[in-house]
Enzyme design. Sequence first.
Site: not given
Ligand code: KE4
Length: 428
Positions: A145, A240, A268
């Site tokens: 993801y 990523d 993060k």
């Molecule tokens: P954000 O747009 O949520 O800051 O990041 C997206 C993203 C991109 N790449 C990786 C590897 C990620 O894990 C994420 C976001 N992780 C999720 C948890 N699985 C965030 C939690 C959520 O979607 O509320």
Amino acid sequence: MKAPTRSQALFAEALKYIPGGVNSPVRAFRGVGGQPFFVDRALGCRVWDVDGNELLDYVGTWGPAILGHAHPKIIKAIQAAAEHGTSFGIPNPLEVKMAELIWREVPSMQKVRLCNSGTEATMSAIRLARGFTGRDKLIKFEGCYHGHVDSLLVKAGSGALTLGQPDSAGVPVALSSLTIVLPFNDIESVRAAFAAHPGEIAAIILEPVPANAGLYLPEPGYLEALREITAREGAILIFDEVMTGFRLGMGGAQDHFGITPDLSCFGKIIGGGLPVGAFGGRSDIMDFLAPLGPVYQAGTLSGNPLAMAAGIAALEELEHGGCYDALESRGAQLEAGMRWASEHSGVPVTFNRIGSMFCGYFVEGPVRNLADAMKSNRERFAKFFHGMLSAGIYLAPSQFEAGFISTAHSPEDIEATFNAAAAVMKRI
Ligand code: KE4
């Protein structure tokens, strides 16, 4: 009739105004059933809900809270920055300091652009890869993801090499068909994709440690092979590291595995809990970005002084605090404890871990890709989740999420966790 708890009342209220009552789907507990609790405050490795229940937290706001919640140095940095103003839209010294920190700690990051989320970072990185190579197709992997980017909300087509299908309504097939989705840890499928689409693939994007389908690891040699193939084919290798960046060490997964990607994405941890993202890598690619080059990317709050102050405080603490040894030690302790709990209770659990990131799958292992992860007993996981929550331990509310240990978790916290797990496992 029991009076509703404050969380229940808040959730009912939230449902009136916010789709599903949440601002991000995973928070809705749809993966485990029941309703989400609402948080009042957090400190260290604990959160307190609005009904005063104290919970030992292994979600850590999905990764940023590597130093625990409300770390004093981060709070102090935010307070000091806020007194100068909360946003400028003008270059400010803190974004230069953040860029230098990332440049210094991650050698592949010759240039970096700061933005406001992991999604923005990956969206921008693939646009940049397409602009730099003049190619349109992408390769991503099942189970990985990368945020809610149209080109990456794509699932595997009917055959492994066929072009992707949308994984969300609203993503045009015309766009998803440019993304090829392959099984992770299967290097032959990558070779075959390049053979099937010579000169058309702009980039491969992957989580070097997939942690959005639980957590599993790259097989030995897999990342090296991706590096070799992309270099030979003139495709951009994008790591990523939104989750693994500064989580596995100051150099992230690329340092841990000794691979130099062409571009990397972060988020993060580098925001210390405030909204942040970053992408960067080879200067020749990054200089294709506006205002220097033809690839457009922008953001009102990019380099926001509060997020920069919080992130700098976090990275400086990680750099100087001897944190990673502690995180590895707590992680190993939890792994040993959870394996004991599984044997002690007779419940099959495959516990995957790297550093302070982990996932316990309710299935006989190994779990090395999405197909293996999907065999997990989700009903049992849901019972385990709620059993642990009742015991005052908050795990990720989905079998397909990773858990996070912070430097605030003590050996006693870890021991209490696996003892509770053994008791809960016996009951499910
Ligand atoms: P954000 O747009 O949520 O800051 O990041 C997206 C993203 C991109 N790449 C990786 C590897 C990620 O894990 C994420 C976001 N992780 C999720 C948890 N699985 C965030 C939690 C959520 O979607 O509320």
